[in-house]
Design a protein around this motif. Structure first.
Motif, PDB file in Angstrom:
ATOM      1  N   ASP A 192      -5.383  -3.396   2.750  1.00  0.00           N
ATOM      2  CA  ASP A 192      -4.471  -2.932   4.135  1.00  0.00           C
ATOM      3  C   ASP A 192      -4.766  -3.923   5.070  1.00  0.00           C
ATOM      4  O   ASP A 192      -3.959  -4.273   6.048  1.00  0.00           O
ATOM      5  N   ASN A 250       0.608  -1.260  -0.096  1.00  0.00           N
ATOM      6  CA  ASN A 250       0.029   0.088   0.071  1.00  0.00           C
ATOM      7  C   ASN A 250       0.888   1.424   0.082  1.00  0.00           C
ATOM      8  O   ASN A 250       0.372   2.222   0.507  1.00  0.00           O
ATOM      9  N   ASP A 259      -8.723  -0.691  -1.121  1.00  0.00           N
ATOM     10  CA  ASP A 259      -7.440  -0.241  -0.462  1.00  0.00           C
ATOM     11  C   ASP A 259      -7.565  -0.586   0.789  1.00  0.00           C
ATOM     12  O   ASP A 259      -6.637  -1.141   1.562  1.00  0.00           O
TER      13      ASP A 259
END
Length: 254
Positions: A156, A29, A152
């Motif tokens: 994560d 990320n 995302d």
């Protein structure tokens, strides 16, 4: 620290290694810009100040050492950590680079875990120093989950729990949605259920570890969050149509 807003500049002329490092940093990320020589990187730095620079030492056009000496003359880069990647382990090289002022070395060949840990540690240290310099480090902290991309956030969470057996209930709770909503979103965008998405995410992570040089199948299974070696091998073969052992042999032969 919001990793999605962390900017890392990678300079590496070896296309295979550069692609692998770039992909693995992105998988963790980070926001990565990859340049293939020092001159290209310098032009990029004229427009952007990254949070961290990871740079190969020996490159055509402009070497890593030339780039480092060039940007260290500019005050705006004083707070940017600079990590050198090199296959030269001679004492003379190390002394010269330390005298120049580089922050750390990574000696080729290296394990990707070393790079990721050094990256994290430098960024955390820099973040803490910058936070301490503010009058009130907590006054402007806001959480804006709705503005982040759903996958995302999901990725994560999976990455931070890559070695643990995180449950679907826990994932949903961390994302502030119900278990059914989580499954619906994944099915809609990825055409698979939550369990399959998690399993394939872990397999993709193991592939990145192989590309970074890991060849021990048990280590691959453990570091990718599989409790069973046989289940890892079965899942890997189902996903790639080849066994981990065969895939590793092909990567080595190439």
């Amino acid at each position: 620290m919001d990793l999605l807003n962390v900017k890392i500049l990678l300079i590496e002329d070896d296309l295979s290694l550069g692609q692998t490092i770039s992909d693995l940093l992105k998988l963790n990320n980070y926001n990565v810009k990859w340049c293939q020589n020092g001159l290209e990187a310098f032009h990029f730095l004229e427009r952007t100040i990254p949070d961290l620079i990871i740079c190969d030492l020996m490159m055509p056009v402009m070497s890593g050492e030339e780039l480092f000496l060039k940007i260290r003359k500019l005050k705006k880069f004083d707070e940017v950590p600079f990590i050198v990647i090199t296959a030269d382990i001679s004492l003379d090289m190390k002394i010269r680079q330390l005298q120049n002022g580089v922050n750390d070395f990574i000696i080729k060949p290296f394990k990707i875990q070393e790079l990721l840990l050094k990256t994290r540690n430098f960024l955390n240290y820099k973040h803490k120093i910058l936070e301490k310099s503010k009058p009130d480090p907590f006054s402007k902290i806001t959480i804006k989950l709705k503005n982040k991309n759903f996958f995302d956030l999901l990725n994560d969470l999976l990455l931070r729990n890559i070695k643990s057996d995180i449950s679907i209930d826990s994932l949903a709770a961390e994302l502030f949605i119900s278990k059914s909503t989580l499954d619906k979103r994944i099915r809609k965008q990825k055409q698979c259920n939550t369990s399959q998405y998690i399993r394939e995410f872990r397999i993709e992570y193991s592939i990145r570890l192989i590309e970074a040089g890991e060849t021990n199948i048990q280590q691959l299974a453990d570091n990718s969050g599989f409790n069973s070696l046989s289940y890892f091998s079965l899942s890997f073969k189902k996903y790639l149509k080849v066994s981990p052992k065969t895939y590793i042999k092909k990567r080595i032969s190439n």
